[in-house]
Design a protein around this motif. Structure first.
Motif, PDB file in Angstrom:
ATOM      1  N   ALA A 381       0.910  -1.155   0.077  1.00  0.00           N
ATOM      2  CA  ALA A 381      -0.042  -0.143  -0.083  1.00  0.00           C
ATOM      3  C   ALA A 381       0.834   1.235   0.230  1.00  0.00           C
ATOM      4  CB  ALA A 381      -0.872   0.089   1.284  1.00  0.00           C
ATOM      5  N   PHE A 382       0.138   2.330  -0.324  1.00  0.00           N
ATOM      6  CA  PHE A 382       0.925   3.720  -0.536  1.00  0.00           C
ATOM      7  C   PHE A 382       0.317   4.416   0.593  1.00  0.00           C
ATOM      8  CE2 PHE A 382       2.653   2.398  -4.411  1.00  0.00           C
ATOM      9  CZ  PHE A 382       3.820   2.888  -4.372  1.00  0.00           C
ATOM     10  N   ASP A 383       0.838   5.578   1.295  1.00  0.00           N
ATOM     11  CA  ASP A 383       0.359   6.687   2.069  1.00  0.00           C
ATOM     12  C   ASP A 383       0.092   7.695   1.254  1.00  0.00           C
ATOM     13  OD1 ASP A 383       2.761   7.746   2.094  1.00  0.00           O
ATOM     14  OD2 ASP A 383       3.093   7.182   4.389  1.00  0.00           O
ATOM     15  N   SER A 384      -0.554   8.774   1.644  1.00  0.00           N
ATOM     16  CA  SER A 384      -0.674  10.078   0.998  1.00  0.00           C
ATOM     17  C   SER A 384       0.422  10.603   0.544  1.00  0.00           C
ATOM     18  CB  SER A 384      -1.756  10.849   1.769  1.00  0.00           C
ATOM     19  OG  SER A 384      -1.224  10.953   3.141  1.00  0.00           O
ATOM     20  N   GLN A 432       2.562 -13.021  11.038  1.00  0.00           N
ATOM     21  CA  GLN A 432       2.127 -13.356   9.576  1.00  0.00           C
ATOM     22  C   GLN A 432       1.074 -12.230   9.185  1.00  0.00           C
ATOM     23  OE1 GLN A 432       1.102 -17.607   8.094  1.00  0.00           O
ATOM     24  NE2 GLN A 432       1.346 -17.976  10.305  1.00  0.00           N
ATOM     25  N   PRO A 433       1.669 -10.880   8.997  1.00  0.00           N
ATOM     26  CA  PRO A 433       0.787  -9.743   8.502  1.00  0.00           C
ATOM     27  C   PRO A 433       0.387  -9.965   7.014  1.00  0.00           C
ATOM     28  CG  PRO A 433       2.866  -9.368   8.772  1.00  0.00           C
ATOM     29  CD  PRO A 433       2.954 -10.450   9.457  1.00  0.00           C
ATOM     30  N   TYR A 434      -0.764 -10.280   6.765  1.00  0.00           N
ATOM     31  CA  TYR A 434      -0.978 -10.489   5.471  1.00  0.00           C
ATOM     32  C   TYR A 434      -1.034  -9.146   4.461  1.00  0.00           C
ATOM     33  CZ  TYR A 434      -1.972 -15.418   5.260  1.00  0.00           C
ATOM     34  OH  TYR A 434      -1.714 -16.928   5.143  1.00  0.00           O
ATOM     35  N   SER A 435      -1.692  -8.110   5.158  1.00  0.00           N
ATOM     36  CA  SER A 435      -1.936  -7.089   4.364  1.00  0.00           C
ATOM     37  C   SER A 435      -1.685  -5.659   5.018  1.00  0.00           C
ATOM     38  CB  SER A 435      -3.411  -6.933   4.048  1.00  0.00           C
ATOM     39  OG  SER A 435      -3.919  -5.887   2.941  1.00  0.00           O
ATOM     40  N   VAL A 436      -1.703  -4.437   4.592  1.00  0.00           N
ATOM     41  CA  VAL A 436      -1.433  -3.160   5.141  1.00  0.00           C
ATOM     42  C   VAL A 436      -2.315  -2.130   4.111  1.00  0.00           C
ATOM     43  CG1 VAL A 436       0.520  -2.637   3.591  1.00  0.00           C
ATOM     44  CG2 VAL A 436       0.401  -1.709   5.989  1.00  0.00           C
ATOM     45  N   ALA A 437      -2.501  -1.106   5.199  1.00  0.00           N
ATOM     46  CA  ALA A 437      -3.500   0.013   4.169  1.00  0.00           C
ATOM     47  C   ALA A 437      -3.289   1.129   5.053  1.00  0.00           C
ATOM     48  CB  ALA A 437      -4.928  -0.507   4.241  1.00  0.00           C
ATOM     49  N   ALA A 438      -3.519   2.472   4.334  1.00  0.00           N
ATOM     50  CA  ALA A 438      -3.204   3.595   4.971  1.00  0.00           C
ATOM     51  C   ALA A 438      -4.535   4.600   4.740  1.00  0.00           C
ATOM     52  CB  ALA A 438      -2.094   4.624   4.239  1.00  0.00           C
ATOM     53  N   ASP A 439      -4.860   5.163   5.881  1.00  0.00           N
ATOM     54  CA  ASP A 439      -5.878   6.075   5.569  1.00  0.00           C
ATOM     55  C   ASP A 439      -5.485   7.732   5.375  1.00  0.00           C
ATOM     56  OD1 ASP A 439      -5.386   7.258   7.965  1.00  0.00           O
ATOM     57  OD2 ASP A 439      -7.051   6.482   9.268  1.00  0.00           O
ATOM     58  N   SER A 440      -6.378   8.571   5.178  1.00  0.00           N
ATOM     59  CA  SER A 440      -5.929   9.897   4.638  1.00  0.00           C
ATOM     60  C   SER A 440      -5.317  10.589   5.872  1.00  0.00           C
ATOM     61  CB  SER A 440      -7.055  10.763   4.282  1.00  0.00           C
ATOM     62  OG  SER A 440      -8.355  10.779   4.991  1.00  0.00           O
ATOM     63  N   ASN A 441      -5.511  10.262   7.188  1.00  0.00           N
ATOM     64  CA  ASN A 441      -4.972  10.945   8.452  1.00  0.00           C
ATOM     65  C   ASN A 441      -3.574  10.425   8.774  1.00  0.00           C
ATOM     66  OD1 ASN A 441      -7.322  12.331   8.680  1.00  0.00           O
ATOM     67  ND2 ASN A 441      -8.312  10.637   9.494  1.00  0.00           N
ATOM     68  N   GLY A 442      -3.039   9.680   7.846  1.00  0.00           N
ATOM     69  CA  GLY A 442      -1.650   9.150   8.248  1.00  0.00           C
ATOM     70  C   GLY A 442      -1.735   7.931   9.059  1.00  0.00           C
ATOM     71  N   ILE A 475      -6.719  -5.863   3.425  1.00  0.00           N
ATOM     72  CA  ILE A 475      -7.846  -4.615   4.042  1.00  0.00           C
ATOM     73  C   ILE A 475      -7.290  -3.518   3.085  1.00  0.00           C
ATOM     74  CG2 ILE A 475      -7.504  -5.026   6.412  1.00  0.00           C
ATOM     75  CD1 ILE A 475      -5.172  -3.652   6.932  1.00  0.00           C
ATOM     76  N   ALA A 476      -8.544  -2.335   2.838  1.00  0.00           N
ATOM     77  CA  ALA A 476      -8.123  -1.418   2.243  1.00  0.00           C
ATOM     78  C   ALA A 476      -9.068  -0.425   2.984  1.00  0.00           C
ATOM     79  CB  ALA A 476      -8.696  -1.542   0.898  1.00  0.00           C
ATOM     80  N   THR A 477      -8.911   0.940   2.646  1.00  0.00           N
ATOM     81  CA  THR A 477      -9.553   1.959   3.608  1.00  0.00           C
ATOM     82  C   THR A 477     -10.221   2.913   2.119  1.00  0.00           C
ATOM     83  OG1 THR A 477      -7.692   3.544   3.094  1.00  0.00           O
ATOM     84  CG2 THR A 477      -7.774   2.237   5.281  1.00  0.00           C
ATOM     85  N   ASP A 478     -11.232   3.527   2.669  1.00  0.00           N
ATOM     86  CA  ASP A 478     -11.905   4.778   1.589  1.00  0.00           C
ATOM     87  C   ASP A 478     -11.614   6.172   2.236  1.00  0.00           C
ATOM     88  OD1 ASP A 478     -13.585   5.185   3.989  1.00  0.00           O
ATOM     89  OD2 ASP A 478     -15.281   4.144   3.133  1.00  0.00           O
ATOM     90  N   ALA A 479     -11.899   7.046   1.443  1.00  0.00           N
ATOM     91  CA  ALA A 479     -12.042   8.490   1.571  1.00  0.00           C
ATOM     92  C   ALA A 479     -12.059   8.894   2.873  1.00  0.00           C
ATOM     93  CB  ALA A 479     -12.312   9.286   0.710  1.00  0.00           C
ATOM     94  N   ILE A 480     -12.874   8.374   3.813  1.00  0.00           N
ATOM     95  CA  ILE A 480     -13.408   8.893   4.963  1.00  0.00           C
ATOM     96  C   ILE A 480     -13.033   7.977   6.120  1.00  0.00           C
ATOM     97  CG2 ILE A 480     -15.400  10.229   3.871  1.00  0.00           C
ATOM     98  CD1 ILE A 480     -17.174   7.791   5.125  1.00  0.00           C
ATOM     99  N   GLY A 481     -11.963   7.189   5.869  1.00  0.00           N
ATOM    100  CA  GLY A 481     -11.451   6.317   6.753  1.00  0.00           C
ATOM    101  C   GLY A 481     -11.986   4.949   7.276  1.00  0.00           C
ATOM    102  N   ASN A 482     -13.136   4.551   6.532  1.00  0.00           N
ATOM    103  CA  ASN A 482     -13.487   3.234   6.989  1.00  0.00           C
ATOM    104  C   ASN A 482     -12.489   2.312   6.407  1.00  0.00           C
ATOM    105  OD1 ASN A 482     -16.043   3.877   7.913  1.00  0.00           O
ATOM    106  ND2 ASN A 482     -16.578   4.636   5.916  1.00  0.00           N
ATOM    107  N   VAL A 483     -12.326   1.203   7.240  1.00  0.00           N
ATOM    108  CA  VAL A 483     -11.368   0.158   6.663  1.00  0.00           C
ATOM    109  C   VAL A 483     -12.297  -1.031   6.106  1.00  0.00           C
ATOM    110  CG1 VAL A 483      -9.732  -1.640   7.479  1.00  0.00           C
ATOM    111  CG2 VAL A 483      -9.796   0.726   8.540  1.00  0.00           C
ATOM    112  N   VAL A 530     -10.709  -0.241  -3.198  1.00  0.00           N
ATOM    113  CA  VAL A 530     -11.757   0.861  -2.983  1.00  0.00           C
ATOM    114  C   VAL A 530     -11.394   1.900  -4.018  1.00  0.00           C
ATOM    115  CG1 VAL A 530     -13.098   2.463  -1.693  1.00  0.00           C
ATOM    116  CG2 VAL A 530     -12.169   0.386  -0.656  1.00  0.00           C
ATOM    117  N   ASP A 531     -12.332   2.258  -4.811  1.00  0.00           N
ATOM    118  CA  ASP A 531     -12.316   3.588  -5.609  1.00  0.00           C
ATOM    119  C   ASP A 531     -12.366   4.866  -5.240  1.00  0.00           C
ATOM    120  OD1 ASP A 531     -14.840   3.729  -6.307  1.00  0.00           O
ATOM    121  OD2 ASP A 531     -14.870   2.855  -8.228  1.00  0.00           O
ATOM    122  N   THR A 532     -12.075   5.890  -6.182  1.00  0.00           N
ATOM    123  CA  THR A 532     -12.400   7.328  -5.473  1.00  0.00           C
ATOM    124  C   THR A 532     -13.808   7.713  -5.139  1.00  0.00           C
ATOM    125  OG1 THR A 532     -12.339   8.107  -7.760  1.00  0.00           O
ATOM    126  CG2 THR A 532     -10.258   8.111  -6.380  1.00  0.00           C
TER     127      THR A 532
END
Length: 661
Positions: A381-384, A432-442, A475-483, A530-532
């Motif tokens: 994943a990338f962060d902002s 065993q961390p399978y996944s990583v995601a970032a939200d817009s708040n860092g 895991i993935a996040t949306d623009a308002i911070g839901n996972v 999740v898309d924009t």
């Protein structure tokens, strides 16, 4: 169960789809792939190592399968490449082994001291003067040639090889469900198995018995040989008269039982490898090493503590975690060497039963990401800010590649565990961390799958447990911070406050298109994106489909016809076949959908019109180099992500993170 120029370069902007791409995209490595040659073996990196052998002088040989090499560890513990160029394939017969292309599985020494190994649909030999030849198999998968020259015969995924003192070579011809022998005249014969998968025949002729994926074979020098009958959860023995019996295992995979009792009554789990040493037959399984006393026929666990993972060195064997230990050997001192496959190490159990690492284990933090080693990277994943995060699953770490091109461990110590909440993430233990995601708040979220939790790392680097009892694959996040977290049969939505609801699925199966996502069934959804616009995309792996949940909560299939396979390029994505082990999905800002079509060894793209194409990959998974055109590059895509500019990154089964640009 696969070291190139790698630099984090200026990002390239992708076109909307292949049909309008003005330039041919290429694939380059951005993290991982470090090898280490001419250094101490514990400063080297190994990949998919599942076999080890020792020559008469005490030098150690390792099949570094993920790097398409055989490595040699000298008596001063300096490691070097013994065979293979690092490019997977088949070439070089009649020349120096270090110039040959190989894809080695199990290795062993024959009666003359030459190294023999399984290589795709062949058995090859490297003489003591370093010359490589093929001694069995014509390169075409099949089951032919018995009674004739071995080099004209067809083999089918030979998993292992062994030799007896008379010069006969035994082959575990796994997908033919037989054991074959190459005699001293070079002719091949079936010596166990009737070619039909199953379990039968104990007490009768071995050639009339059924085997189920024989994964290894071991000759004892007295005319007997032992078979790792993998899917029958047994070790079987063929005596010098050709009669087969069960030697260890009762045919049950779980629960593990029978320690200290008769070997044939024990539930040993899934067996991997065997070794005869002294008066014992050693057997590796997923988490344990067992030993059968050849006189009493009693079996005991001698190493492992029942959990897959890595607990460090210096502990006694029965308190040490192993991760899929495989092949074994003994060194000249009589110590047991174990290919600890999932931990990408060769471990030693000495006479005091203390476990240490002999080779592998290099990490490489603090430098260029292409000079670092990864161990089974999963989702990314990338962060902002543009930093890249890698769920380095088997390493029990999350790695971070900063925008200035430095790799560090962001979370995890490398030791398997569950600790560290409210402290710094780099001091915590993961499992065993399978996944990583970032939200817009860092905030960074980690699917700590082995612990059944999702953990959160805030901008100060403090880690906490965000939600419990979710064994998330992705895991993935949306623009308002839901996972959004996928597990066995559902995708769950978790609010920033930690409230969990089922977003899609909730039953194991298929169906539900056109209706509410919460009334649909999913089957092992291994990827989520999740898309924009807040549409959610699900890699419905077991159903060989990509599903989409729109903003009104309605689910539909947007790729895959539900029939596993590879077909449909150039046509509607819903009519195409995807593999039955596709592992991730990603979406860019222009609406293109990218699919990690893993078993098909390709990244595929679905454009805005719904047309599917192969975007990268050849269909072969073994590493074949760097900076090649995307459709000429071998991949095994596991995780996918796009950055802010639309560049596709993939975590690769060849222990690298690569970008397609």
């Amino acid at each position: 169960m696969q070291a190139v120029t790698r630099a984090l370069s200026v990002l390239c902007v992708l076109a909307v789809s292949l049909s309008v791409n003005a330039q041919t995209p290429k694939v380059s490595t951005v993290a991982g792939g470090y090898l280490g040659s001419g250094v101490q073996a514990t400063s080297a990196s190994l990949s998919l190592v599942d076999s080890v052998a020792v020559d008469a002088s005490g030098e150690i040989y390792v099949n570094d399968r993920g790097n398409c090499r055989i490595r040699k560890i000298a008596k001063n513990r300096v490691i070097s490449s013994f065979a293979g160029t690092g490019i997977c394939g088949y070439s070089g017969d009649g020349g120096p082994a270090h110039l040959a292309m190989i894809s080695p599985t199990e290795i062993a020494f024959d009666a003359q001291g030459d190294l023999i190994f399984a290589d795709n649909s062949r058995i090859r030999k490297i003489t003591k003067n370093g010359i490589i030849t093929t001694i069995a198999g014509n390169g075409t998968a099949g089951y032919t040639g018995d009674g004739g020259p071995a080099i004209q015969a067809s083999l089918n995924v030979p998993g292992a090889v062994s030799a007896d003192p008379s010069g006969n070579i035994y082959i575990a011809d796994s997908n033919n469900y037989v054991i074959r022998m190459v005699d001293t005249s070079g002719n091949i014969h079936t010596v166990a198995g009737n070619g039909t998968r199953g379990f039968s025949g104990d007490g009768g002729p071995a050639t009339s018995a059924q085997l189920s994926f024989p994964g290894a074979v071991l000759a004892d020098g007295n005319g007997n040989f032992y078979i790792v009958d993998v899917s029958n959860y047994r070790i079987r023995k063929v005596d010098s008269t050709g009669i087969i019996t069960t030697y260890a295992g009762n045919g049950s995979s779980s629960p593990i039982s029978g320690n200290g009792g008769p070997a044939t009554s024990a539930s040993i789990g899934l067996p991997n490898g065997v070794l005869l040493s002294g008066n014992k037959l050693y057997i590796t399984t997923t988490t344990y090493i067992w030993a059968v006393d050849l006189t009493s026929q009693l079996i005991n666990i001698v190493a492992g503590s029942g959990t897959v993972g890595f607990s460090g060195d210096g502990k006694v064997a029965l308190s040490t975690l192993f991760s899929y230990p495989w092949g074994m050997a003994t060194d000249l001192a009589g110590d047991l060497l174990v290919a600890d496959s999932g931990n990408a190490r060769i471990r030693k159990i000495d006479s005091n039963q203390i476990v240490t690492t002999v080779a592998g284990g290099y990490v490489g933090d603090g430098g260029r990401p292409t000079a670092a080693a990864l161990d089974n990277p999963w989702h990314i994943a990338f962060d902002s800010a543009g930093n890249l995060y890698i769920a380095d699953q088997s390493a029990n770490r999350v790695r971070k590649v900063s925008t200035n091109g430095i790799i560090t461990t962001f979370a995890g110590t490398g030791i398997t565990g569950y600790s560290g909440d409210t402290g710094q993430a780099s001091a915590a233990t993961l499992n065993q961390p399978y996944s990583v995601a970032a939200d817009s708040n860092g905030n960074i979220f980690i699917a700590d799958n082995g612990n059944g939790v999702i953990r959160k790392v805030d901008m100060s680097g403090t880690i906490t447990t965000f939600v419990r009892n979710i064994y998330a694959f992705a895991i993935a996040t949306d623009a308002i911070g839901n996972v959004y977290a996928s597990d066995f049969d559902a995708v769950r939505k978790i609010t920033p406050g930690g409230s969990v609801t089922i977003f899609a699925g909730g039953c194991l199966g298929s169906g539900g298109d056109g209706g509410p996502a919460t009334q649909a069934c999913l089957f092992l959804p291994f990827g989520v994106a999740v898309d924009t616009a807040a549409n959610v995309y699900i890699m419905d792996t077991g159903n060989s489909r990509i599903r989409k949940v729109n903003t009104t909560g309605i689910i539909s299939t947007i790729a895959g016809n539900g029939s596993p396979g590879y077909s449909g390029d150039g046509g509607p994505a819903t009519a195409a076949s995807l593999s039955d082990f596709s592992l991730d999905v990603a979406v860019d800002g222009k609406g293109n959908i990218y699919i990690a079509d893993s078993v098909n060894a390709r990244v595929r793209i679905v454009d805005a019109s719904g047309t599917i194409q192969t975007y990268a990959g050849t269909g072969n998974s073994g590493y074949n180099g760097n900076s090649l055109p995307a459709t000429q590059t071998n991949l095994y895509p596991v995780g996918l992500v796009t950055n802010a500019k639309g560049v596709v990154y993939e975590s690769d089964g060849n222990v690298r993170v690569r970008k397609i640009h």
